[in-house]
Design a protein around this motif. Structure first.
Motif, mmCIF file in Angstrom:
data_model
loop_
_atom_site.group_PDB
_atom_site.id
_atom_site.type_symbol
_atom_site.label_atom_id
_atom_site.label_comp_id
_atom_site.label_asym_id
_atom_site.label_seq_id
_atom_site.Cartn_x
_atom_site.Cartn_y
_atom_site.Cartn_z
ATOM 1 N N HIS A 125 66.377 58.899 71.366
ATOM 2 C CA HIS A 125 66.760 60.250 71.766
ATOM 3 C C HIS A 125 67.424 60.312 73.142
ATOM 4 O O HIS A 125 67.632 61.404 73.681
ATOM 5 C CB HIS A 125 65.545 61.188 71.740
ATOM 6 N N LYS A 126 67.754 59.178 73.715
ATOM 7 C CA LYS A 126 68.417 59.175 75.018
ATOM 8 C C LYS A 126 69.859 59.656 74.886
ATOM 9 O O LYS A 126 70.621 59.145 74.066
ATOM 10 C CB LYS A 126 68.387 57.773 75.633
ATOM 11 N N TRP A 127 70.213 60.623 75.706
ATOM 12 C CA TRP A 127 71.585 61.141 75.714
ATOM 13 C C TRP A 127 72.547 60.018 76.116
ATOM 14 O O TRP A 127 72.383 59.401 77.157
ATOM 15 C CB TRP A 127 71.690 62.306 76.690
ATOM 16 N N TYR A 131 71.371 55.536 69.951
ATOM 17 C CA TYR A 131 71.307 56.339 68.722
ATOM 18 C C TYR A 131 70.838 55.513 67.530
ATOM 19 O O TYR A 131 71.148 55.832 66.380
ATOM 20 C CB TYR A 131 72.650 57.024 68.433
ATOM 21 N N GLN A 267 67.503 65.862 72.348
ATOM 22 C CA GLN A 267 67.862 64.676 73.112
ATOM 23 C C GLN A 267 67.359 64.847 74.542
ATOM 24 O O GLN A 267 67.238 65.971 75.046
ATOM 25 C CB GLN A 267 69.365 64.434 73.110
#
Length: 383
Positions: A125-127, A131, A267
């Protein structure tokens, strides 16, 4: 208050994580909200990227993930009987190829025989991160809403869990837990979800902000004797094992009291502010919102959310999305933001479109001609 918390931390009566979360404000400051908007906005509509080959079918709800140098998308198709879940593949996030079906109808007495609408769970979920679809306990997971009634979101819809120990980029039938994990007729059902439960989104919060590693956001309809008039709102559930789920709060975490507030997707955007979560969602038919549009809210603790009050992220503006432009899935890759969404035109054709933060040109993908138009063209081209 901060002094009291610090004293409790020094005495060992609370842990560092509890202190960090308690010290954060419940409301996200206006300047932080504005910075999030500037970071995630996508003013350039590239256009449709996936459409159906039949006007009786409707495509919806994209979830995008990455493996190696390729991208993949799960999405759902309604064909008149109910929802099934499909998989597509891309090399560049713009040109997509359908691979096949991963959750299909089952001609059995199963609770979900005619509805299986699935969504990627436990993704990084890291911007701007990987992904990747993360496995837990040797399995990849999807949450989905299912039901046994035929028709468009008919009957009793509940949330189930699907899983596989195989490669999620390969087309194959996923396994499913035998019973739903959340139902609108559970004994502990909340007032806002006692009619129908819809889409869900599950994150893996390894900091255990809520005290649990797995957190689900889902929207549901409730609070009215007439199910057509009850609003949809977003609430939470938590789990320690992806199998057993408990409702987390009495009330929803995002609520506009009328219309639809739904399809949350989260995110974490630490680059703007530490421990900052962004919830992309769609709003429809409540005051200040025309049609169905994509918006966002922000939080430091996953439970208290500050709603963005500015411009919509995605809204109807083109012939292919002139009725609805909603249901977000947003990724940032190599400095470019890609905002996938469900595009609906006035003839009620539904496909997946994308808008970007950089002008990448225009898609050549279009909906197939509506039946009446094809008939007229056929008469004119008899030779």
């Amino acid at each position: 208050m901060k002094l009291q918390l610090a004293s409790l931390l020094l005495l060992g009566l609370i842990g560092p994580q509890t202190y960090a979360q308690s010290a954060k404000p419940r409301e996200v400051p206006t300047d932080v909200m504005q910075r999030v908007y500037e970071e995630v906005k996508t003013p350039y509509k590239y256009g449709l990227v996936l459409v159906t080959d039949d006007n009786q079918k409707k495509m919806d709800c994209p979830s995008v993930f990455r493996k190696g140098n390729k991208w993949y998308m799960t999405y759902i198709i309604y064909d008149g009987r109910g929802y099934e879940t499909w998989l597509a593949q891309s090399k560049d996030l713009l040109k997509w190829e359908t691979k096949g079906k991963i959750m299909a109808f089952t001609d059995t007495t199963d609770w979900d025989t005619n509805q299986k609408a699935g969504y990627v769970a436990l993704q990084d979920h890291k911007w701007g991160g990987s992904y990747q679809w993360q496995p837990y306990a040797g399995r990849y997971w999807m949450s989905y809403f299912g039901g046994k009634s035929r028709g468009y979101e008919k009957g009793l819809l509940s949330i189930g869990m699907a899983y596989t120990d195989k490669d999620p980029t390969k087309v194959h039938a996923w396994q499913r837990l035998p019973q739903p994990v959340l139902r609108p007729d559970d004994k502990d059902v909340r007032w806002w979800e006692n009619h129908t439960i819809y889409k869900s989104s599950v994150i893996w919060d390894q900091q255990k902000t809520t005290g649990h590693p797995f957190v689900m956001y889902y929207n549901a309809n409730g609070d009215s004797l007439d199910t057509k008039r009850g609003a949809e709102r977003i609430g939470m559930a938590v789990s320690d094992d992806m199998v057993h789920w408990s409702r987390y709060l009495r009330n929803p975490v995002l609520n506009h009291h009328k219309g639809i507030t739904g399809d949350a997707y989260l995110q974490k955007v630490d680059g703007i502010d530490k421990d900052l979560w962004v919830m992309f969602y769609f709003g429809a038919f409540y005051p200040g919102i025309k049609g169905a549009v994509n918006r966002f809210a922000c939080s430091y603790d996953l439970t208290h959310w500050t709603d963005w009050s500015g411009q919509n992220l995605i809204e109807p503006s083109e012939p292919y999305d002139e009725l609805f432009a909603h249901k977000s899935f947003v990724v940032k890759h190599k400095g470019v933001v890609y905002h996938y969404y469900c595009a609906v035109n006035k003839p009620d054709q539904r496909g997946i479109a994308v808008a970007t933060s950089k002008d990448l040109g225009k898609s050549q993908v279009t909906f197939i001609a509506p039946p009446e138009k094809k008939k007229k063209e056929g008469k004119a081209s008899t030779n």
